[in-house]
Design a protein around this motif. Sequence first.
Motif, PDB file in Angstrom:
ATOM      1  N   ASP A   1      56.689 108.071  35.835  1.00 29.58           N
ATOM      2  CA  ASP A   1      57.255 109.436  35.896  1.00 29.58           C
ATOM      3  C   ASP A   1      57.850 109.559  37.544  1.00 29.58           C
ATOM      4  OD1 ASP A   1      54.465 109.783  36.404  1.00 29.58           O
ATOM      5  OD2 ASP A   1      54.731 111.842  36.023  1.00 29.58           O
ATOM      6  N   ARG A   2      56.926 108.982  38.468  1.00 28.09           N
ATOM      7  CA  ARG A   2      57.220 109.036  39.839  1.00 28.09           C
ATOM      8  C   ARG A   2      58.422 107.953  40.355  1.00 28.09           C
ATOM      9  NH1 ARG A   2      53.721 111.985  43.417  1.00 28.09           N
ATOM     10  NH2 ARG A   2      52.071 113.043  41.975  1.00 28.09           N
ATOM     11  N   VAL A   3      58.802 107.169  39.365  1.00 27.17           N
ATOM     12  CA  VAL A   3      59.730 106.148  39.550  1.00 27.17           C
ATOM     13  C   VAL A   3      61.272 106.701  39.232  1.00 27.17           C
ATOM     14  CG1 VAL A   3      60.794 104.026  39.047  1.00 27.17           C
ATOM     15  CG2 VAL A   3      58.218 104.224  39.307  1.00 27.17           C
ATOM     16  N   PHE A   4      62.061 106.877  40.419  1.00 27.96           N
ATOM     17  CA  PHE A   4      63.310 107.559  40.189  1.00 27.96           C
ATOM     18  C   PHE A   4      64.707 106.763  40.132  1.00 27.96           C
ATOM     19  CE2 PHE A   4      60.352 110.489  42.134  1.00 27.96           C
ATOM     20  CZ  PHE A   4      60.372 111.605  41.333  1.00 27.96           C
TER      21      PHE A   4
ATOM     22  N   MET B   1      60.140  95.967  35.453  1.00 30.92           N
ATOM     23  CA  MET B   1      59.548  94.698  35.288  1.00 30.92           C
ATOM     24  C   MET B   1      58.960  94.455  36.560  1.00 30.92           C
ATOM     25  SD  MET B   1      62.506  92.427  33.354  1.00 30.92           S
ATOM     26  CE  MET B   1      61.606  91.001  33.611  1.00 30.92           C
ATOM     27  N   LYS B   2      58.070  93.347  36.704  1.00 39.61           N
ATOM     28  CA  LYS B   2      57.322  92.796  37.785  1.00 39.61           C
ATOM     29  C   LYS B   2      58.431  92.059  38.663  1.00 39.61           C
ATOM     30  CE  LYS B   2      53.731  89.776  39.519  1.00 39.61           C
ATOM     31  NZ  LYS B   2      52.937  88.785  39.087  1.00 39.61           N
ATOM     32  N   GLY B   3      58.460  92.527  40.023  1.00 32.82           N
ATOM     33  CA  GLY B   3      59.371  91.951  40.836  1.00 32.82           C
ATOM     34  C   GLY B   3      60.657  92.674  41.264  1.00 32.82           C
ATOM     35  N   ASP B   4      60.868  94.058  40.298  1.00 29.72           N
ATOM     36  CA  ASP B   4      61.856  95.007  40.531  1.00 29.72           C
ATOM     37  C   ASP B   4      61.453  95.629  41.821  1.00 29.72           C
ATOM     38  OD1 ASP B   4      63.191  94.073  38.356  1.00 29.72           O
ATOM     39  OD2 ASP B   4      62.291  96.032  37.165  1.00 29.72           O
ATOM     40  N   ILE B   5      62.518  96.111  42.654  1.00 28.97           N
ATOM     41  CA  ILE B   5      62.486  96.873  43.509  1.00 28.97           C
ATOM     42  C   ILE B   5      62.766  98.450  43.272  1.00 28.97           C
ATOM     43  CG2 ILE B   5      63.365  97.673  45.868  1.00 28.97           C
ATOM     44  CD1 ILE B   5      63.943  94.637  46.310  1.00 28.97           C
ATOM     45  N   VAL B   6      61.877  99.497  43.400  1.00 27.28           N
ATOM     46  CA  VAL B   6      62.363 100.700  42.774  1.00 27.28           C
ATOM     47  C   VAL B   6      61.936 101.868  44.003  1.00 27.28           C
ATOM     48  CG1 VAL B   6      61.263 100.008  40.526  1.00 27.28           C
ATOM     49  CG2 VAL B   6      59.682 100.984  42.196  1.00 27.28           C
ATOM     50  N   LEU B   7      62.630 103.046  43.357  1.00 24.73           N
ATOM     51  CA  LEU B   7      62.754 104.272  44.644  1.00 24.73           C
ATOM     52  C   LEU B   7      61.715 104.997  43.796  1.00 24.73           C
ATOM     53  CD1 LEU B   7      63.968 105.416  46.725  1.00 24.73           C
ATOM     54  CD2 LEU B   7      65.544 106.684  45.119  1.00 24.73           C
ATOM     55  N   ALA B   8      60.476 105.185  44.478  1.00 22.67           N
ATOM     56  CA  ALA B   8      59.217 105.975  43.926  1.00 22.67           C
ATOM     57  C   ALA B   8      58.717 106.899  44.776  1.00 22.67           C
ATOM     58  CB  ALA B   8      58.123 105.103  43.685  1.00 22.67           C
ATOM     59  N   ARG B   9      58.221 108.056  44.244  1.00 19.98           N
ATOM     60  CA  ARG B   9      57.597 109.311  45.231  1.00 19.98           C
ATOM     61  C   ARG B   9      56.166 109.001  45.110  1.00 19.98           C
ATOM     62  NH1 ARG B   9      59.664 113.852  46.382  1.00 19.98           N
ATOM     63  NH2 ARG B   9      61.023 113.819  44.482  1.00 19.98           N
ATOM     64  N   VAL B  10      55.605 108.828  46.351  1.00 19.90           N
ATOM     65  CA  VAL B  10      54.114 108.481  46.569  1.00 19.90           C
ATOM     66  C   VAL B  10      53.784 109.498  47.773  1.00 19.90           C
ATOM     67  CG1 VAL B  10      52.531 106.775  47.447  1.00 19.90           C
ATOM     68  CG2 VAL B  10      54.266 106.005  45.998  1.00 19.90           C
ATOM     69  N   ALA B  11      52.831 110.316  47.624  1.00 20.99           N
ATOM     70  CA  ALA B  11      52.118 111.061  48.624  1.00 20.99           C
ATOM     71  C   ALA B  11      53.555 111.965  49.195  1.00 20.99           C
ATOM     72  CB  ALA B  11      51.610 110.494  49.775  1.00 20.99           C
ATOM     73  N   GLY B  12      54.284 112.484  48.526  1.00 25.73           N
ATOM     74  CA  GLY B  12      55.317 113.270  49.065  1.00 25.73           C
ATOM     75  C   GLY B  12      56.584 112.773  49.483  1.00 25.73           C
ATOM     76  N   THR B  13      56.500 111.340  49.740  1.00 23.53           N
ATOM     77  CA  THR B  13      57.737 110.542  50.279  1.00 23.53           C
ATOM     78  C   THR B  13      58.274 109.505  49.328  1.00 23.53           C
ATOM     79  OG1 THR B  13      56.415 110.605  52.352  1.00 23.53           O
ATOM     80  CG2 THR B  13      58.285 109.023  52.023  1.00 23.53           C
ATOM     81  N   VAL B  14      59.706 109.654  49.569  1.00 19.94           N
ATOM     82  CA  VAL B  14      60.238 108.653  48.378  1.00 19.94           C
ATOM     83  C   VAL B  14      60.632 107.339  49.111  1.00 19.94           C
ATOM     84  CG1 VAL B  14      62.264 108.482  46.767  1.00 19.94           C
ATOM     85  CG2 VAL B  14      61.201 110.455  47.123  1.00 19.94           C
ATOM     86  N   CYS B  15      60.292 106.248  48.724  1.00 22.78           N
ATOM     87  CA  CYS B  15      60.679 105.097  49.365  1.00 22.78           C
ATOM     88  C   CYS B  15      60.708 103.892  48.515  1.00 22.78           C
ATOM     89  CB  CYS B  15      59.311 104.627  50.154  1.00 22.78           C
ATOM     90  SG  CYS B  15      58.879 105.628  51.629  1.00 22.78           S
ATOM     91  N   LEU B  16      61.480 102.813  48.680  1.00 22.58           N
ATOM     92  CA  LEU B  16      61.447 101.464  48.098  1.00 22.58           C
ATOM     93  C   LEU B  16      60.136 100.845  48.105  1.00 22.58           C
ATOM     94  CD1 LEU B  16      64.927 100.500  49.127  1.00 22.58           C
ATOM     95  CD2 LEU B  16      64.434 101.402  46.736  1.00 22.58           C
ATOM     96  N   HIS B  17      59.936 100.270  46.897  1.00 19.95           N
ATOM     97  CA  HIS B  17      58.688  99.394  46.671  1.00 19.95           C
ATOM     98  C   HIS B  17      58.825  98.419  45.580  1.00 19.95           C
ATOM     99  CE1 HIS B  17      55.933 102.537  48.519  1.00 19.95           C
ATOM    100  NE2 HIS B  17      56.682 103.430  48.021  1.00 19.95           N
ATOM    101  N   LEU B  18      58.108  97.377  46.000  1.00 22.36           N
ATOM    102  CA  LEU B  18      58.086  96.369  45.291  1.00 22.36           C
ATOM    103  C   LEU B  18      57.351  96.430  43.981  1.00 22.36           C
ATOM    104  CD1 LEU B  18      59.080  93.305  44.420  1.00 22.36           C
ATOM    105  CD2 LEU B  18      57.098  92.535  45.682  1.00 22.36           C
ATOM    106  N   VAL B  19      57.649  96.395  42.746  1.00 18.06           N
ATOM    107  CA  VAL B  19      56.600  96.264  41.531  1.00 18.06           C
ATOM    108  C   VAL B  19      55.654  95.010  41.461  1.00 18.06           C
ATOM    109  CG1 VAL B  19      56.361  96.644  39.040  1.00 18.06           C
ATOM    110  CG2 VAL B  19      58.019  97.914  40.332  1.00 18.06           C
TER     111      VAL B  19
END
Length: 76
Positions: free
Chosen positions: A46-49, A2-20
């Motif tokens: 599919d990039r959200v782990f 949902m909007k507001g969740d904090i997710v672990l996502a792979r972006v440009a080969g790096t996995v980081c926490l991001h805010l949805v």
Amino acid sequence: MMKGDIVLARVAGTVCLHLVSALDPARKRAQISNSRGHVNGWTGYDRVFGMCVAVGGVTRSGAAGKALSTDSDDSS
């Protein structure tokens, strides 16, 4: 997710926490932002782990029901 969740996502080969910051269910993607309010862009589901459900032992609001069970009874 949902909007507001904090997710672990792979972006440009790096996995980081991001805010949805937004969701596009039709295209199966989430708009992710950093902790300073900057929108980083869109990423596919599919990039959200994983999802952050607690910080410093304190459960995040809205995290109820989003965590996997930690029961160890599955050792049949």
